[in-house]
Design an enzyme around this catalytic site. Structure first.
Site, PDB file in Angstrom:
ATOM      1  N   ARG A  80     -24.774 -17.600   1.788  1.00 48.44           N
ATOM      2  CA  ARG A  80     -23.383 -17.404   1.371  1.00 48.44           C
ATOM      3  C   ARG A  80     -23.275 -16.748   0.000  1.00 48.44           C
ATOM      4  NH1 ARG A  80     -21.454 -22.089   0.573  1.00 48.44           N
ATOM      5  NH2 ARG A  80     -21.907 -23.045   2.576  1.00 48.44           N
ATOM      6  N   TYR A 134       2.167  -4.230   1.525  1.00 47.83           N
ATOM      7  CA  TYR A 134       1.603  -4.293   2.878  1.00 47.83           C
ATOM      8  C   TYR A 134       2.094  -5.581   3.534  1.00 47.83           C
ATOM      9  CZ  TYR A 134      -2.425  -4.496   6.121  1.00 47.83           C
ATOM     10  OH  TYR A 134      -3.233  -4.571   7.201  1.00 47.83           O
ATOM     11  N   ASP A 206      -3.112  -3.732  -5.400  1.00 49.42           N
ATOM     12  CA  ASP A 206      -3.745  -3.276  -4.163  1.00 49.42           C
ATOM     13  C   ASP A 206      -3.928  -1.772  -4.313  1.00 49.42           C
ATOM     14  OD1 ASP A 206      -4.341  -2.324  -1.620  1.00 49.42           O
ATOM     15  OD2 ASP A 206      -3.167  -3.891  -0.622  1.00 49.42           O
ATOM     16  N   LYS A 231     -10.766   0.825   4.818  1.00 46.34           N
ATOM     17  CA  LYS A 231     -10.133   2.139   4.837  1.00 46.34           C
ATOM     18  C   LYS A 231     -11.101   3.200   4.281  1.00 46.34           C
ATOM     19  CE  LYS A 231      -6.791  -0.383   6.369  1.00 46.34           C
ATOM     20  NZ  LYS A 231      -5.728  -0.973   5.561  1.00 46.34           N
TER      21      LYS A 231
HETATM   22  C1  LIG Z   1      -5.250  -2.329   5.613  1.00 53.53           C
HETATM   23  C2  LIG Z   1      -4.728  -2.753   4.316  1.00 53.53           C
HETATM   24  C3  LIG Z   1      -5.049  -3.993   3.796  1.00 53.53           C
HETATM   25  C4  LIG Z   1      -5.823  -5.029   4.551  1.00 53.53           C
HETATM   26  O1  LIG Z   1      -7.107  -4.682   4.862  1.00 53.53           O
HETATM   27  P1  LIG Z   1      -7.856  -5.301   6.138  1.00 53.53           P
HETATM   28  O2  LIG Z   1      -9.266  -4.951   5.918  1.00 53.53           O
HETATM   29  O3  LIG Z   1      -7.217  -4.639   7.334  1.00 53.53           O
HETATM   30  O4  LIG Z   1      -7.595  -6.781   6.144  1.00 53.53           O
HETATM   31  C5  LIG Z   1      -4.593  -4.308   2.532  1.00 53.53           C
HETATM   32  N1  LIG Z   1      -3.836  -3.449   1.834  1.00 53.53           N
HETATM   33  C6  LIG Z   1      -3.484  -2.251   2.311  1.00 53.53           C
HETATM   34  C7  LIG Z   1      -2.654  -1.354   1.478  1.00 53.53           C
HETATM   35  C8  LIG Z   1      -3.905  -1.865   3.573  1.00 53.53           C
HETATM   36  O5  LIG Z   1      -3.520  -0.687   4.072  1.00 53.53           O
END
Ligand SMILES: *Cc1c(COP(=O)(O)O)cnc(C)c1O
Length: 416
Positions: A80, A134, A206, A231
Site C-alpha cells: 500500500r 465537474y 482541479d 485524461k
Molecule cells: C474526469 C475528470 C475528473 C475525474 O477523473 P476520473 O479519473 O474520471 O475519476 C476530475 N476532474 C475533471 C475536470 C475531469 O474531467
C-alpha cells in the site's frame, strides 16, 4: 543472482536534505516530462521503471522489519505504500510543479479530489466550491462532505477577487476548476489565491484541463493541485488514475489522510500513466493546435451560436487566459443553434468522434452537456444546446468533415 543485487531503494542519499521539485537544475518542463522520476535505482539500467507488482516485501530479519517501520519513504515496506513504479510517476509529476513538496497517487481523479478535500476539511468547516465544478465533485460536496458536517457554498466562477466577500469564519478551503471542464469559464486564480491567503484559507485547483505544463499551479500559489491522470497524463483512454500535488504546508496532512483512506494506485496503472506522461507535451501541442483550428472553423459556421474556447480572442475568459496560461489544451464547448433534436442528430451520426465520457485521449470524443441541470449559484445562459469536444490526434481536416456532416444533419432535422 544475489538477493541484494537489485536495490530499488538506492541508499536514500538522494532524498536527504531537499524537496523533490526544488532541483534547480534548470531543466525546462518539456525535458522534465521525459526525465522526471527516472532515478537509476528505480529503472535499474533500463529506460522505463518496470512494473513492481507486490503486496508483500520480505525482510531479512526482525530488526530490519522494525527499523523499516520508522522510515518508509521510498523504501519497500508493504504494497500500500507503493514501489518504484508509483514513486517514479509521483516524482515525475512533482517535478512538473516548481515549488511542490510531493505528489500522492489515487485510483481515479475523483478519488484524488475526495482525498484532497478530506485532508483539509473537518466537521464545522465550510468549503467554497466553484459552480462550474465537474459534477462528481459537486456530489462529493453535497453528499459525503455534508454527511460529515462540512457545508459547501457554490460560487460564481467569474467572482475573482470578490471571493473575499464570501469567506466567513468557518471557511477553510476553496476548490477551483479553471477553465470549468463543462462550461469553460476561466477563473482569476491569482486573485482567488491572494484573497484566500489573506484569510488563511486553503486553495485547491482541479488542473486537469491545463496540466502543470500549461498552468504550473503550485508556483502560482495554489496549495493542492489535482489531476485526473485518466485524461491527458495517461492519454490513451485505457487507465483510471488521479494525483494530488501539494505545497509543503499541506503535504503531511495530504499523505496522512490519503494513507488512512487506504488509497493506492495500482503499479500497472501507474506504469501506463508514466508511459503516457513521456509524450504528454507533444500530444498536448498537436491536439491543441487541431482543437484551435476546429474551434475557429466552428465559430464561423451558421449553425453555431458560440464556441467556448478561452484561446479564441472573442471568448469572455480570453484576457485572463492569455495572462495566466502557457497555452490551451484540446477540450472545448460548442453552443449550437436550435434544440436538442438537432444536437442529437449531429452527435448520433459522427463517424470519427466517439460518443462517451472522459477526454484527453489520443482519439476525439463528443458529449452533450446540460449545465443548467446541476448548477445552483449561477444559471449558464447559452443560446442553445451545448456539446463538448475533445480533439484527438486525427487529421483535423477529417474531423472538420465529420462535424460538417453533423451540422448538415442538425440543419435537416431543425428544418432550416
Ligand atoms: C474526469 C475528470 C475528473 C475525474 O477523473 P476520473 O479519473 O474520471 O475519476 C476530475 N476532474 C475533471 C475536470 C475531469 O474531467
Amino acid at each position: 543472482m544475489g538477493r541484494r543485487s537489485i536495490d530499488p531503494q538506492g541508499d536514500g542519499r538522494r532524498d536527504r536534505g531537499r524537496r523533490l521539485s526544488d532541483k534547480g537544475d534548470g531543466r525546462r518542463p518539456r525535458t522534465r516530462v521525459v526525465t522526471g522520476g527516472r532515478r537509476p535505482e528505480w529503472t535499474q539500467g533500463i529506460v522505463n521503471p518496470p512494473v513492481w507488482r507486490a503486496s508483500t516485501h520480505l525482510y531479512e530479519s526482525v530488526a530490519e522489519l522494525r527499523a523499516r517501520g520508522r522510515d518508509t519513504h521510498h523504501k519497500l515496506f508493504y504494497g500500500r505504500r507503493g514501489a518504484p513504479t508509483q514513486w517514479s510517476l509521483a516524482e515525475a509529476l512533482t517535478e512538473l510543479e516548481p515549488g511542490a513538496a510531493g505528489t500522492f497517487l489515487y485510483p481515479s481523479g475523483v478519488a484524488a479530489i475526495a482525498a484532497a478535500l478530506l485532508s483539509m476539511l473537518s466537521p464545522g468547516d465550510e468549503l467554497l466550491c466553484t459552480d462550474s465544478a465537474y459534477d462528481p465533485t459537486r456530489s462529493l460536496a453535497t453528499g459525503l462532505l455534508k454527511r460529515f458536517g462540512v457545508s459547501t457554498r457554490f460560487y460564481d466562477p467569474l467572482i475573482g477577487g470578490g471571493i473575499a466577500g464570501l469567506i466567513g469564519p468557518q471557511t477553510r478551503a476553496i476548490l477551483m476548476e479553471s477553465p470549468g471542464s463543462l462550461t469553460f469559464e476561466v477563473q482569476d486564480v491569482p486573485a482567488i489565491v491572494a484573497a484566500a491567503k489573506a484569510r488563511g484559507v486553503v486553495t485547491l485547483l482541479d488542473n486537469t484541463w491545463a496540466t502543470p505544463l500549461l498552468f504550473p499551479a503550485i508556483e502560482k500559489g495554489v496549495d493542492l493541485t489535482i489531476l485526473a491522470g485518466t485524461k491527458y497524463v495517461a492519454g490513451h483512454s485505457d487507465v483510471m488514475i488521479g494525483s494530488v500535488t501539494a505545497a509543503l504546508a499541506c503535504w503531511d496532512a495530504l499523505q496522512e489522510t490519503s494513507r488512512q483512506l487506504g488509497q493506492v494506485a495500482s503499479p500497472d496503472d501507474a506504469w501506463l500513466a508514466a508511459r503516457g506522461l513521456r509524450t504528454m507535451a507533444v500530444r498536448l501541442e498537436a491536439q491543441a493546435a487541431s482543437a484551435l483550428a476546429i474551434a475557429q472553423w466552428l465559430a464561423a459556421q451558421p449553425e453555431v451560436a458560440q464556441v467556448l474556447h478561452p484561446a479564441l480572442p472573442g471568448d469572455p475568459g480570453h484576457a485572463l487566459f492569455t495572462r495566466d496560461f502557457l497555452g490551451a489544451s484540446a477540450l472545448f464547448g460548442v453552443v449550437l443553434k436550435g434544440g436538442d433534436k438537432g444536437r442529437v442528430a449531429l452527435l448520433d451520426g459522427l463517424a470519427l468522434f466517439g460518443l462517451g465520457y472522459s477526454w484527453g485521449g489520443y482519439e476525439s470524443l463528443a458529449l452533450p452537456v446540460d449545465p443548467a441541470r446541476y448548477r445552483t449559484a449561477t444559471k449558464p445562459d447559452f443560446a442553445g444546446p451545448l456539446i463538448r469536444l475533445s480533439i484527438g490526434l486525427e487529421d483535423p481536416a477529417d474531423l472538420i468533415a465529420d462535424l460538417r456532416a453533423g451540422l448538415d444533419r442538425l440543419r435537416a432535422v431543425e428544418g432550416r
